[in-house]
Scaffold this motif. Structure first.
Motif, PDB file in Angstrom:
ATOM      1  N   GLY A 157       7.953  -9.016   7.411  1.00  0.00           N
ATOM      2  CA  GLY A 157       6.867  -8.303   8.065  1.00  0.00           C
ATOM      3  C   GLY A 157       5.717  -7.934   7.160  1.00  0.00           C
ATOM      4  N   GLY A 158       5.637  -8.541   5.977  1.00  0.00           N
ATOM      5  CA  GLY A 158       4.543  -8.234   5.051  1.00  0.00           C
ATOM      6  C   GLY A 158       3.409  -9.237   5.139  1.00  0.00           C
ATOM      7  N   ASP A 159       2.461  -9.097   4.223  1.00  0.00           N
ATOM      8  CA  ASP A 159       1.305  -9.994   4.213  1.00  0.00           C
ATOM      9  C   ASP A 159       1.724 -11.434   3.922  1.00  0.00           C
ATOM     10  N   THR A 160       2.756 -11.628   3.111  1.00  0.00           N
ATOM     11  CA  THR A 160       3.225 -12.989   2.823  1.00  0.00           C
ATOM     12  C   THR A 160       3.757 -13.643   4.090  1.00  0.00           C
ATOM     13  N   ALA A 161       4.458 -12.883   4.909  1.00  0.00           N
ATOM     14  CA  ALA A 161       4.948 -13.420   6.184  1.00  0.00           C
ATOM     15  C   ALA A 161       3.780 -13.851   7.065  1.00  0.00           C
ATOM     16  N   CYS A 170       7.790 -14.916  14.468  1.00  0.00           N
ATOM     17  CA  CYS A 170       8.008 -14.020  13.335  1.00  0.00           C
ATOM     18  C   CYS A 170       9.050 -12.991  13.728  1.00  0.00           C
ATOM     19  N   LEU A 171      10.132 -12.907  12.961  1.00  0.00           N
ATOM     20  CA  LEU A 171      11.198 -11.936  13.215  1.00  0.00           C
ATOM     21  C   LEU A 171      11.046 -10.774  12.242  1.00  0.00           C
ATOM     22  N   TYR A 172      10.984  -9.560  12.800  1.00  0.00           N
ATOM     23  CA  TYR A 172      10.887  -8.372  11.957  1.00  0.00           C
ATOM     24  C   TYR A 172      11.795  -7.284  12.521  1.00  0.00           C
ATOM     25  N   ARG A 173      12.540  -6.640  11.639  1.00  0.00           N
ATOM     26  CA  ARG A 173      13.593  -5.724  12.099  1.00  0.00           C
ATOM     27  C   ARG A 173      13.064  -4.374  12.582  1.00  0.00           C
ATOM     28  N   ASP A 227       9.460  -2.089  14.229  1.00  0.00           N
ATOM     29  CA  ASP A 227       8.420  -2.326  15.228  1.00  0.00           C
ATOM     30  C   ASP A 227       7.070  -2.542  14.546  1.00  0.00           C
ATOM     31  N   ARG A 228       6.064  -2.788  15.364  1.00  0.00           N
ATOM     32  CA  ARG A 228       4.735  -3.093  14.837  1.00  0.00           C
ATOM     33  C   ARG A 228       4.181  -1.937  14.002  1.00  0.00           C
ATOM     34  N   ALA A 229       4.386  -0.719  14.456  1.00  0.00           N
ATOM     35  CA  ALA A 229       3.843   0.439  13.750  1.00  0.00           C
ATOM     36  C   ALA A 229       4.415   0.577  12.344  1.00  0.00           C
ATOM     37  N   ASN A 230       5.632   0.076  12.123  1.00  0.00           N
ATOM     38  CA  ASN A 230       6.295   0.185  10.816  1.00  0.00           C
ATOM     39  C   ASN A 230       6.096  -1.042   9.938  1.00  0.00           C
ATOM     40  N   MET A 231       5.321  -1.990  10.412  1.00  0.00           N
ATOM     41  CA  MET A 231       5.147  -3.233   9.667  1.00  0.00           C
ATOM     42  C   MET A 231       4.349  -2.976   8.382  1.00  0.00           C
ATOM     43  N   PRO A 232       4.827  -3.437   7.225  1.00  0.00           N
ATOM     44  CA  PRO A 232       4.119  -3.173   5.975  1.00  0.00           C
ATOM     45  C   PRO A 232       2.855  -3.998   5.794  1.00  0.00           C
ATOM     46  N   GLY A 233       2.740  -5.120   6.504  1.00  0.00           N
ATOM     47  CA  GLY A 233       1.569  -5.983   6.365  1.00  0.00           C
ATOM     48  C   GLY A 233       0.356  -5.426   7.083  1.00  0.00           C
ATOM     49  N   SER A 234      -0.774  -6.073   6.854  1.00  0.00           N
ATOM     50  CA  SER A 234      -2.043  -5.664   7.449  1.00  0.00           C
ATOM     51  C   SER A 234      -2.029  -5.865   8.962  1.00  0.00           C
ATOM     52  N   GLN A 235      -2.422  -4.833   9.705  1.00  0.00           N
ATOM     53  CA  GLN A 235      -2.509  -4.950  11.154  1.00  0.00           C
ATOM     54  C   GLN A 235      -3.581  -5.957  11.556  1.00  0.00           C
ATOM     55  N   PHE A 283       5.628 -12.646  18.044  1.00  0.00           N
ATOM     56  CA  PHE A 283       6.327 -11.657  17.230  1.00  0.00           C
ATOM     57  C   PHE A 283       7.526 -11.125  17.998  1.00  0.00           C
ATOM     58  N   LEU A 284       8.688 -11.192  17.357  1.00  0.00           N
ATOM     59  CA  LEU A 284       9.913 -10.644  17.935  1.00  0.00           C
ATOM     60  C   LEU A 284      10.242  -9.369  17.162  1.00  0.00           C
ATOM     61  N   TRP A 285       9.714  -8.255  17.665  1.00  0.00           N
ATOM     62  CA  TRP A 285       9.900  -6.977  16.994  1.00  0.00           C
ATOM     63  C   TRP A 285      11.337  -6.480  17.152  1.00  0.00           C
ATOM     64  N   GLN A 286      11.742  -5.652  16.203  1.00  0.00           N
ATOM     65  CA  GLN A 286      13.078  -5.049  16.203  1.00  0.00           C
ATOM     66  C   GLN A 286      14.167  -6.101  16.424  1.00  0.00           C
ATOM     67  N   SER A 287      14.040  -7.154  15.613  1.00  0.00           N
ATOM     68  CA  SER A 287      14.986  -8.283  15.675  1.00  0.00           C
ATOM     69  C   SER A 287      15.493  -8.567  14.270  1.00  0.00           C
ATOM     70  N   LEU A 288      16.811  -8.575  14.111  1.00  0.00           N
ATOM     71  CA  LEU A 288      17.419  -8.770  12.800  1.00  0.00           C
ATOM     72  C   LEU A 288      18.237 -10.056  12.762  1.00  0.00           C
ATOM     73  N   PRO A 289      17.795 -11.059  11.979  1.00  0.00           N
ATOM     74  CA  PRO A 289      18.598 -12.270  11.814  1.00  0.00           C
ATOM     75  C   PRO A 289      19.880 -11.940  11.054  1.00  0.00           C
ATOM     76  N   HIS A 290      21.010 -12.430  11.550  1.00  0.00           N
ATOM     77  CA  HIS A 290      22.253 -12.125  10.830  1.00  0.00           C
ATOM     78  C   HIS A 290      23.092 -13.367  10.539  1.00  0.00           C
ATOM     79  N   SER A 291      22.686 -14.532  11.048  1.00  0.00           N
ATOM     80  CA  SER A 291      23.363 -15.777  10.680  1.00  0.00           C
ATOM     81  C   SER A 291      22.495 -16.955  11.115  1.00  0.00           C
ATOM     82  N   PHE A 292      22.829 -18.134  10.552  1.00  0.00           N
ATOM     83  CA  PHE A 292      22.069 -19.344  10.848  1.00  0.00           C
ATOM     84  C   PHE A 292      23.013 -20.421  11.354  1.00  0.00           C
ATOM     85  N   LEU A 293      22.584 -21.143  12.344  1.00  0.00           N
ATOM     86  CA  LEU A 293      23.377 -22.231  12.921  1.00  0.00           C
ATOM     87  C   LEU A 293      22.777 -23.550  12.493  1.00  0.00           C
TER      88      LEU A 293
END
Length: 480
Positions: free
Chosen positions: A297-301, A318-321, A323-331, A344-354
């Motif tokens: 959720g940062g500027d690099t993302a 873009c998956l970020y765990r 919400d938008r208000a807590n995103m460290p990157g530039s609005q 943007f898929l807010w409040q989403s945490l990847p936990h495994s890959f298939l």
């Protein structure tokens, strides 16, 4: 012309939600192409010259923004450039990539009153680009040459800012960098659509003309260790930045086509510079036609998702765990990405890959997140919601989880170089000197991953500390 200018100013006032992204990327740019001076004058004249210049207070460089806006409004662009560059080593770069919505523009009094911010960054860019076009920007010519030699490890923002100031004071400056071009992340980490590479290379050439020596493809620890360089110079500055990608420890994370953000961005930037990039040409680091998932959720993302759009990705998510208000990157960057149809898929945490039969990633298994009470840092704690798992289709996954410091004592073959628990270099914050006498450190390698403007500030501060150190040493030698 007046009609178009009026439309622009009205747009600034009437669209507070979108002005930061839309006006800068489209309307503002179009007006600059045809009516650069009138548009800059119109915007600069909106500055209220308030009693407390919050724009300046919230600028890491303490740029004298109100005064150079006033000079711009009066058409005195050369003086505006001189004032801007007095505190900012690279105003043409900051004008392009600073998150003004979090710094100067976000704290503009006019913005706070609901009338739309003065577009400070775009004016800063315009002033400096005009200065280059008019030939006002000259190589530094020191009043006197000094015999002391200074080595700088790292040709990124902090290293280049220090090199510029030290050269202006007459020191003999050599900058070492592991890459083949000068600029560090300015060249390889930031996409061309945000920072055109000729802008960075132009500044590098100016430093060369000033007398700064660059040794590229030079790796400390391979071509010379830290002690070797210390013996060659009267002082050293370590300004390497932080490049070690943070990992996501999850089942399946070893699948093919799951890549670190920096690898992805470097490949794209090198391709744009005309380099032969096998990993891009093979398709491994090319998003064309793929379902791309960026985690972070940062500027690099944001750089990654917008790069994927430009490469012709089939879809970009873009998956970020949090919400938008807590995103460290530039609005502003988020708004730009949304305009470009990034999902943007807010409040989403990847936990495994298939993966598929060939071992390539095919989906990211994700769980929904509930934001609980704040922790000691003040941020809400993300808590997985049981039974909320879902899969996100992916042909390419980019991990943009942030960066940590490399193991510099081991890398530089210098056990005496003290580091913090986080791996950043430990310094005396009054002098910026490390545990090794005469060796200083600045930028991300000290403060952790941060903004370019802070790197410039740190580089300038380090240059002043090095100058004080060498001047005192000279005085001591003369007294003896």
């Amino acid at each position: 012309m007046a009609e178009k200018l009026l439309k622009f100013v009205n747009l600034q006032r009437a669209m507070p939600e979108k002005r930061a992204s839309e006006t800068r990327r489209s309307d503002f740019g179009e007006i600059y192409a045809e009516f650069a001076a009138p548009a800059a004058t119109a915007q600069a004249s909106r500055c209220s010259q308030c009693g407390v210049p919050f724009c300046q207070v919230h600028c890491p460089l303490s740029n004298n923004i109100p005064d150079w806006l006033k000079l711009t409004a009066e058409g005195r662009l050369e003086e505006a450039y001189e004032m801007s560059s007095a505190t900012n080593t690279f105003p043409e770069i900051c004008g392009r990539i600073c998150p003004q919505d979090r710094l100067c523009e976000g704290n503009c009094v006019i913005e706070q009153s609901g009338h739309g911010t003065v577009t400070i960054g775009a004016i800063e860019k315009y002033i400096t680009d005009t200065a280059f076009d008019m030939g006002w920007v000259k190589p530094a010519k020191p009043a006197r040459e000094r015999k002391e030699s200074i080595g700088i490890i790292g040709a990124g923002p902090a290293g280049l800012a220090a090199a510029d100031l030290l050269r202006r004071k007459g020191y003999q400056v050599t900058v070492y960098d592991r890459h083949d071009r000068v600029g560090g992340l300015l060249i390889y980490g930031i996409p061309n659509f945000k920072l055109e590479k000729p802008i960075v290379l132009r500044r590098a050439e100016l430093l060369k003309e000033s007398g700064v020596t660059f040794k590229t493809n030079f790796e400390v620890g391979r071509d010379a260790n830290l002690d070797d360089l210390r013996k060659q110079h009267d002082a050293l500055l370590i300004a390497t930045g932080v490049y070690k990608a943070r990992e996501l420890q999850a089942p399946g994370s070893g699948a093919k086509n799951i890549v670190p953000a920096l690898d992805y961005l470097i490949a794209s930037n090198r391709k744009g510079l005309g380099d032969h990039v096998p990993a891009f040409e093979s398709g491994a680091l090319d998003a064309a036609g793929k379902n791309v998932v960026v985690i972070g959720g940062g500027d690099t993302a944001m750089d990654c998702v917008r790069t994927a759009v430009r490469q012709g990705a089939k879809s970009v998510k873009c998956l970020y765990r949090r919400d938008r208000a807590n995103m460290p990157g530039s609005q502003r960057e988020v708004a730009n990405a949304e305009e470009e149809r990034v999902e943007f898929l807010w409040q989403s945490l990847p936990h495994s890959f298939l993966d598929d039969a060939e071992g390539k990633v095919r989906a990211v298994r994700t769980t929904r997140i509930h934001l609980g009470p704040p922790d000691s840092t003040g941020r809400q704690v993300p808590t997985p919601i049981e039974g909320s798992d879902f899969d996100v289709e992916a042909d390419l996954v980019v991990k943009a989880l942030g960066f940590d410091a490399e193991e510099l004592p081991k890398l530089f073959d210098s056990p005496a170089l003290a580091v913090t628990a986080a791996g950043t270099i430990k310094i005396d914050w009054r002098t910026l000197m490390t545990a090794i006498p005469g060796v200083f450190a600045a930028g991300d390698i000290v403060r952790g991953a941060s903004l370019v403007v802070w790197g410039i500030r740190d580089g300038r501060d380090a240059a002043m500390s090095i100058d004080n150190y060498l001047s005192k040493a000279l005085q001591h030698a003369a007294a003896e």
